[in-house]
Motif scaffolding. Structure first.
Motif, mmCIF file in Angstrom:
data_model
loop_
_atom_site.group_PDB
_atom_site.id
_atom_site.type_symbol
_atom_site.label_atom_id
_atom_site.label_comp_id
_atom_site.label_asym_id
_atom_site.label_seq_id
_atom_site.Cartn_x
_atom_site.Cartn_y
_atom_site.Cartn_z
ATOM 1 N N VAL A 102 0.864 -1.174 0.000
ATOM 2 C CA VAL A 102 0.000 0.000 0.000
ATOM 3 C C VAL A 102 0.901 1.225 0.000
ATOM 4 C CG1 VAL A 102 -1.750 1.275 1.283
ATOM 5 C CG2 VAL A 102 -1.810 -1.226 1.254
ATOM 6 N N ASP A 103 0.673 2.139 -0.925
ATOM 7 C CA ASP A 103 1.459 3.362 -1.009
ATOM 8 C C ASP A 103 0.962 4.345 0.045
ATOM 9 O OD1 ASP A 103 2.955 5.584 -1.668
ATOM 10 O OD2 ASP A 103 1.997 5.885 -3.622
ATOM 11 N N VAL A 104 1.796 4.605 1.043
ATOM 12 C CA VAL A 104 1.451 5.540 2.115
ATOM 13 C C VAL A 104 2.332 6.785 2.072
ATOM 14 C CG1 VAL A 104 0.478 3.784 3.652
ATOM 15 C CG2 VAL A 104 2.918 4.305 3.767
ATOM 16 N N SER A 105 2.977 7.016 0.924
ATOM 17 C CA SER A 105 3.899 8.142 0.807
ATOM 18 C C SER A 105 3.190 9.489 0.941
ATOM 19 C CB SER A 105 4.666 8.073 -0.514
ATOM 20 O OG SER A 105 3.764 8.138 -1.606
ATOM 21 N N GLY A 106 1.894 9.542 0.723
ATOM 22 C CA GLY A 106 1.145 10.786 0.848
ATOM 23 C C GLY A 106 0.748 11.130 2.274
ATOM 24 N N LEU A 107 1.048 10.246 3.224
ATOM 25 C CA LEU A 107 0.682 10.492 4.625
ATOM 26 C C LEU A 107 1.828 11.167 5.369
ATOM 27 C CD1 LEU A 107 -1.108 7.122 5.489
ATOM 28 C CD2 LEU A 107 -2.132 9.278 4.739
ATOM 29 N N GLN A 108 1.479 12.049 6.280
ATOM 30 C CA GLN A 108 2.463 12.737 7.106
ATOM 31 C C GLN A 108 3.068 11.752 8.114
ATOM 32 O OE1 GLN A 108 3.452 15.989 6.812
ATOM 33 N NE2 GLN A 108 2.211 15.952 4.960
ATOM 34 N N PRO A 109 4.291 11.997 8.570
ATOM 35 C CA PRO A 109 4.868 11.142 9.613
ATOM 36 C C PRO A 109 3.977 11.143 10.860
ATOM 37 C CG PRO A 109 6.561 12.526 8.653
ATOM 38 C CD PRO A 109 5.247 13.012 8.106
ATOM 39 N N GLY A 110 3.842 9.977 11.472
ATOM 40 C CA GLY A 110 3.023 9.867 12.672
ATOM 41 C C GLY A 110 2.561 8.451 12.917
ATOM 42 N N ILE A 111 1.632 8.320 13.852
ATOM 43 C CA ILE A 111 1.066 7.020 14.224
ATOM 44 C C ILE A 111 -0.290 6.877 13.550
ATOM 45 C CG2 ILE A 111 0.217 5.618 16.140
ATOM 46 C CD1 ILE A 111 2.304 7.053 17.906
ATOM 47 N N TYR A 112 -0.509 5.712 12.955
ATOM 48 C CA TYR A 112 -1.749 5.422 12.251
ATOM 49 C C TYR A 112 -2.243 4.041 12.671
ATOM 50 C CZ TYR A 112 -0.539 9.374 9.282
ATOM 51 O OH TYR A 112 -0.224 10.626 8.830
ATOM 52 N N TYR A 113 -3.510 3.772 12.356
ATOM 53 C CA TYR A 113 -4.129 2.489 12.677
ATOM 54 C C TYR A 113 -4.744 1.923 11.409
ATOM 55 C CZ TYR A 113 -3.260 4.217 17.295
ATOM 56 O OH TYR A 113 -2.626 4.705 18.408
ATOM 57 N N VAL A 114 -4.546 0.612 11.201
ATOM 58 C CA VAL A 114 -4.963 -0.035 9.964
ATOM 59 C C VAL A 114 -6.037 -1.080 10.255
ATOM 60 C CG1 VAL A 114 -4.170 -1.359 7.967
ATOM 61 C CG2 VAL A 114 -2.644 0.302 9.043
ATOM 62 N N SER A 115 -7.100 -1.047 9.452
ATOM 63 C CA SER A 115 -8.156 -2.052 9.509
ATOM 64 C C SER A 115 -8.154 -2.801 8.184
ATOM 65 C CB SER A 115 -9.520 -1.386 9.732
ATOM 66 O OG SER A 115 -10.554 -2.332 9.589
ATOM 67 N N ILE A 116 -8.189 -4.122 8.253
ATOM 68 C CA ILE A 116 -8.230 -4.962 7.054
ATOM 69 C C ILE A 116 -9.602 -5.623 6.993
ATOM 70 C CG2 ILE A 116 -7.176 -6.888 5.797
ATOM 71 C CD1 ILE A 116 -5.190 -4.635 6.207
ATOM 72 N N ASP A 117 -10.265 -5.496 5.865
ATOM 73 C CA ASP A 117 -11.593 -6.099 5.641
ATOM 74 C C ASP A 117 -12.612 -5.705 6.708
ATOM 75 O OD1 ASP A 117 -10.839 -7.314 3.287
ATOM 76 O OD2 ASP A 117 -10.290 -9.198 4.252
ATOM 77 N N GLY A 118 -12.547 -4.474 7.181
ATOM 78 C CA GLY A 118 -13.532 -3.979 8.138
ATOM 79 C C GLY A 118 -13.389 -4.550 9.537
ATOM 80 N N SER A 119 -12.262 -5.176 9.830
ATOM 81 C CA SER A 119 -12.044 -5.751 11.157
ATOM 82 C C SER A 119 -12.020 -4.652 12.216
ATOM 83 C CB SER A 119 -10.720 -6.511 11.184
ATOM 84 O OG SER A 119 -10.412 -6.921 12.500
ATOM 85 N N THR A 120 -12.559 -4.945 13.387
ATOM 86 C CA THR A 120 -12.497 -3.993 14.492
ATOM 87 C C THR A 120 -11.156 -4.061 15.202
ATOM 88 O OG1 THR A 120 -13.526 -5.601 15.972
ATOM 89 C CG2 THR A 120 -14.985 -4.014 14.879
ATOM 90 N N GLU A 121 -10.354 -5.067 14.879
ATOM 91 C CA GLU A 121 -9.001 -5.175 15.432
ATOM 92 C C GLU A 121 -8.077 -4.311 14.590
ATOM 93 O OE1 GLU A 121 -5.346 -8.330 15.778
ATOM 94 O OE2 GLU A 121 -7.371 -9.112 15.635
ATOM 95 N N LEU A 122 -7.667 -3.179 15.155
ATOM 96 C CA LEU A 122 -6.810 -2.250 14.425
ATOM 97 C C LEU A 122 -5.343 -2.547 14.718
ATOM 98 C CD1 LEU A 122 -8.755 1.071 15.049
ATOM 99 C CD2 LEU A 122 -8.904 -0.467 13.087
ATOM 100 N N LYS A 123 -4.534 -2.472 13.671
ATOM 101 C CA LYS A 123 -3.090 -2.677 13.824
ATOM 102 C C LYS A 123 -2.412 -1.317 13.754
ATOM 103 C CE LYS A 123 -3.014 -7.359 12.131
ATOM 104 N NZ LYS A 123 -2.547 -8.058 13.306
ATOM 105 N N ARG A 124 -1.474 -1.080 14.653
ATOM 106 C CA ARG A 124 -0.778 0.197 14.765
ATOM 107 C C ARG A 124 0.451 0.211 13.868
ATOM 108 N NH1 ARG A 124 3.432 1.895 18.300
ATOM 109 N NH2 ARG A 124 3.323 4.105 18.767
ATOM 110 N N ILE A 125 0.632 1.297 13.126
ATOM 111 C CA ILE A 125 1.838 1.485 12.335
ATOM 112 C C ILE A 125 2.400 2.880 12.610
ATOM 113 C CG2 ILE A 125 1.168 -0.101 10.498
ATOM 114 C CD1 ILE A 125 0.547 2.407 8.783
ATOM 115 N N VAL A 126 3.677 3.037 12.329
ATOM 116 C CA VAL A 126 4.350 4.333 12.466
ATOM 117 C C VAL A 126 4.931 4.672 11.100
ATOM 118 C CG1 VAL A 126 6.219 5.601 13.602
ATOM 119 C CG2 VAL A 126 4.902 3.894 14.891
ATOM 120 N N ILE A 127 4.690 5.903 10.660
ATOM 121 C CA ILE A 127 5.263 6.384 9.400
ATOM 122 C C ILE A 127 6.266 7.459 9.726
ATOM 123 C CG2 ILE A 127 4.785 7.525 7.199
ATOM 124 C CD1 ILE A 127 2.066 6.154 7.202
ATOM 125 N N ARG A 128 7.481 7.310 9.188
ATOM 126 C CA ARG A 128 8.537 8.317 9.417
ATOM 127 C C ARG A 128 8.878 9.011 8.132
ATOM 128 N NH1 ARG A 128 12.470 5.654 13.894
ATOM 129 N NH2 ARG A 128 10.855 5.531 15.434
#
Length: 104
Positions: free
Chosen positions: A78-104
């Protein structure tokens, strides 16, 4: 069915299998932190079809959707180059279990 009979105590529960329990495949996101603008999404389970699509929604720290896309197959980027550095949360297929990612 009369209480006390075998039919009262034993009833068919339907099919029981690990496939029925574990329908959500294990998802791995890497690299964390994301430094090159690409987030890799890998599924440990088999997608039922090679062309099966999964929805990916990325939220910022105030729970606003910042990126919505679809991926195909067990391994995708997934191209996330357009997002600002920071902490984000990812949902796959509408799951309520969010996975945390960090973009630098």
């Amino acid at each position: 069915v009369t209480p006390g009979t075998a039919a009262h105590w034993w009833r068919d529960l339907g099919p029981c299998s690990i496939a029925a329990v574990n329908q959500q495949a294990e998802i791995t996101l890497y690299p964390v932190p994301v430094v090159q603008g690409l987030l890799n999404v890998q599924s440990a389970g088999q997608v039922s079809e090679v062309s099966a699509q999964r929805s990916v929604i990325i939220y910022n720290n105030v729970n606003a959707e910042v990126l919505v896309t679809t991926i195909t197959g067990n391994d995708a980027s997934v191209d996330v180059s357009g997002l600002q550095p920071g902490i984000y949360y990812v949902s796959i297929d509408g799951s309520t279990e969010l996975k945390r990612i960090v973009i630098r």
